[in-house]
Design an enzyme around this catalytic site. Structure first.
Site, PDB file in Angstrom:
ATOM      1  N   HIS A  11     -28.767   9.729   3.139  1.00 61.81           N
ATOM      2  CA  HIS A  11     -28.288   8.915   2.023  1.00 61.81           C
ATOM      3  C   HIS A  11     -27.879   9.804   0.857  1.00 61.81           C
ATOM      4  O   HIS A  11     -28.720  10.428   0.218  1.00 61.81           O
ATOM      5  CB  HIS A  11     -29.404   7.964   1.593  1.00 61.81           C
ATOM      6  CG  HIS A  11     -29.024   7.006   0.525  1.00 61.81           C
ATOM      7  ND1 HIS A  11     -29.698   6.920  -0.670  1.00 61.81           N
ATOM      8  CD2 HIS A  11     -28.029   6.077   0.470  1.00 61.81           C
ATOM      9  CE1 HIS A  11     -29.159   5.977  -1.416  1.00 61.81           C
ATOM     10  NE2 HIS A  11     -28.141   5.456  -0.745  1.00 61.81           N
ATOM     11  N   GLU A  38     -24.130   9.720   4.497  1.00 59.15           N
ATOM     12  CA  GLU A  38     -23.660   8.570   3.735  1.00 59.15           C
ATOM     13  C   GLU A  38     -23.140   9.033   2.389  1.00 59.15           C
ATOM     14  O   GLU A  38     -23.691   9.958   1.778  1.00 59.15           O
ATOM     15  CB  GLU A  38     -24.816   7.575   3.531  1.00 59.15           C
ATOM     16  CG  GLU A  38     -24.422   6.264   2.874  1.00 59.15           C
ATOM     17  CD  GLU A  38     -24.508   6.283   1.343  1.00 59.15           C
ATOM     18  OE1 GLU A  38     -24.050   5.322   0.701  1.00 59.15           O
ATOM     19  OE2 GLU A  38     -25.032   7.276   0.780  1.00 59.15           O
ATOM     20  N   ASP A  40     -20.850   7.544  -1.352  1.00 59.85           N
ATOM     21  CA  ASP A  40     -20.126   6.527  -2.108  1.00 59.85           C
ATOM     22  C   ASP A  40     -18.818   7.146  -2.574  1.00 59.85           C
ATOM     23  O   ASP A  40     -18.749   8.351  -2.849  1.00 59.85           O
ATOM     24  CB  ASP A  40     -20.942   6.096  -3.326  1.00 59.85           C
ATOM     25  CG  ASP A  40     -22.315   5.583  -2.929  1.00 59.85           C
ATOM     26  OD1 ASP A  40     -22.380   4.501  -2.335  1.00 59.85           O
ATOM     27  OD2 ASP A  40     -23.313   6.276  -3.200  1.00 59.85           O
ATOM     28  N   HIS A  53     -21.728   7.948  -7.052  1.00 63.45           N
ATOM     29  CA  HIS A  53     -22.280   6.600  -6.946  1.00 63.45           C
ATOM     30  C   HIS A  53     -22.016   5.753  -8.186  1.00 63.45           C
ATOM     31  O   HIS A  53     -21.492   4.648  -8.102  1.00 63.45           O
ATOM     32  CB  HIS A  53     -23.786   6.651  -6.687  1.00 63.45           C
ATOM     33  CG  HIS A  53     -24.427   5.304  -6.622  1.00 63.45           C
ATOM     34  ND1 HIS A  53     -24.901   4.643  -7.745  1.00 63.45           N
ATOM     35  CD2 HIS A  53     -24.661   4.468  -5.577  1.00 63.45           C
ATOM     36  CE1 HIS A  53     -25.394   3.479  -7.402  1.00 63.45           C
ATOM     37  NE2 HIS A  53     -25.268   3.334  -6.084  1.00 63.45           N
ATOM     38  N   GLU A 130     -19.153   4.359   1.625  1.00 60.69           N
ATOM     39  CA  GLU A 130     -19.229   3.091   0.898  1.00 60.69           C
ATOM     40  C   GLU A 130     -18.214   3.070  -0.243  1.00 60.69           C
ATOM     41  O   GLU A 130     -18.224   3.954  -1.102  1.00 60.69           O
ATOM     42  CB  GLU A 130     -20.627   2.863   0.321  1.00 60.69           C
ATOM     43  CG  GLU A 130     -20.720   1.558  -0.461  1.00 60.69           C
ATOM     44  CD  GLU A 130     -22.053   1.328  -1.146  1.00 60.69           C
ATOM     45  OE1 GLU A 130     -22.106   0.460  -2.044  1.00 60.69           O
ATOM     46  OE2 GLU A 130     -23.028   2.023  -0.802  1.00 60.69           O
TER      47      GLU A 130
END
Length: 266
Positions: A11, A38, A40, A53, A130
């Site tokens: 993450h 992962e 953003d 993020h 994301e």
């Protein structure tokens, strides 16, 4: 990775120990054996996709301003790592750091890092990207992301990438632009599933938060029984990993990928 256990996804990189979304955090995650990374993604004022993020820069770059209002060259001057260990400069025994590992990371650079690592190691590593909403640029984020993935040949069903979002509209947009690309509908609140369960695509992956699964055990079983693959965030504890294993979760997104790999290996 055994087909009987979930994929371990780092993450924002190995973000428990190292500042999130920095190249240093992702290199560390690769070194410990994370099977996916992962991130953003946001869009700068001059059209570059960057791995950040927050909408603002206050927390991770300790300055005023928003990502969407700044150009990449300006963001590149900022330190995105010192907030994680503010006393590091006062530690005479701390090793010298490569500043390039602590600067803003572009989506292109992260893609190339994953691609090159996989080619060198012979180990498949995936990306879970994301897209953040709401944003002043709306659907341009997904459009530019799909264009970038297309450039690397990463839009097919077997591509080592999937796109995630809390925005159902954003994922519909991705599906129109790249019909074979895997998408993950993220869910933060239990009440959202009753609506989303009727509109998500049959092949869409569902991404509930671990807190929601803890607080609503029946909901986890309903999602698991819906026929959708489940990827869960953010799984950092042994008890939460056990819950994911009980539900047949296919991927656990964790700030502590090393800890998850250790627990799964026991």
């Amino acid at each position: 990775m055994s087909p009987m256990r979930p994929q371990v996804v780092a993450h924002r990189g190995a973000s428990h120990e190292i500042a999130e979304h920095t190249l240093a955090a992702y290199v560390a995650a690769l070194d410990i054996g994370a099977e996916a990374l992962e991130c953003d993604v946001r869009l700068t004022a001059d059209g570059h996709l960057v791995c950040v993020h927050d909408r603002t820069l206050r927390r991770t770059a300790q300055t005023r301003g928003t990502v969407s209002s700044m150009e990449l060259a300006d963001l590149a001057q900022l330190d995105f790592a010192s907030w994680k260990n503010p006393w590091n400069e006062l530690d005479d025994e701390a090793p010298d750091r490569d500043e390039a590992l602590d600067r803003v990371l572009t989506m292109r650079h992260l893609i190339e890092t994953v691609r090159d690592y996989s080619e060198r190691s012979g180990r498949r590593v995936e990306l879970a990207i994301e897209t953040k909403h709401p944003t002043r640029y709306g659907g341009l984020v997904e459009k530019l992301l799909v264009e970038l993935l297309t450039e690397y040949g990463w839009t097919g069903r077997d591509a080592p990438v999937r796109v995630m979002s809390f925005s159902h509209t954003a994922l519909q947009r991705v599906e129109r632009l790249a019909p074979e690309l895997r998408v993950v509908q993220l869910i933060e609140r239990a009440r959202n599933w009753s609506v989303l369960s009727r509109v998500v695509g049959p092949d869409w992956i569902i991404g509930p938060g671990i807190r929601m699964l803890r607080d609503h055990p029946k909901l986890g079983r309903r999602i698991a029984g819906s026929g959708h693959e489940m990827h869960v965030w953010t799984v950092n504890k042994k008890s939460d990993l056990k819950l994911c294993l009980d539900l047949g979760v296919k991927a656990v997104i964790s700030d502590r990928p090393d800890h998850m790999l250790e627990l799964l290996g026991e």
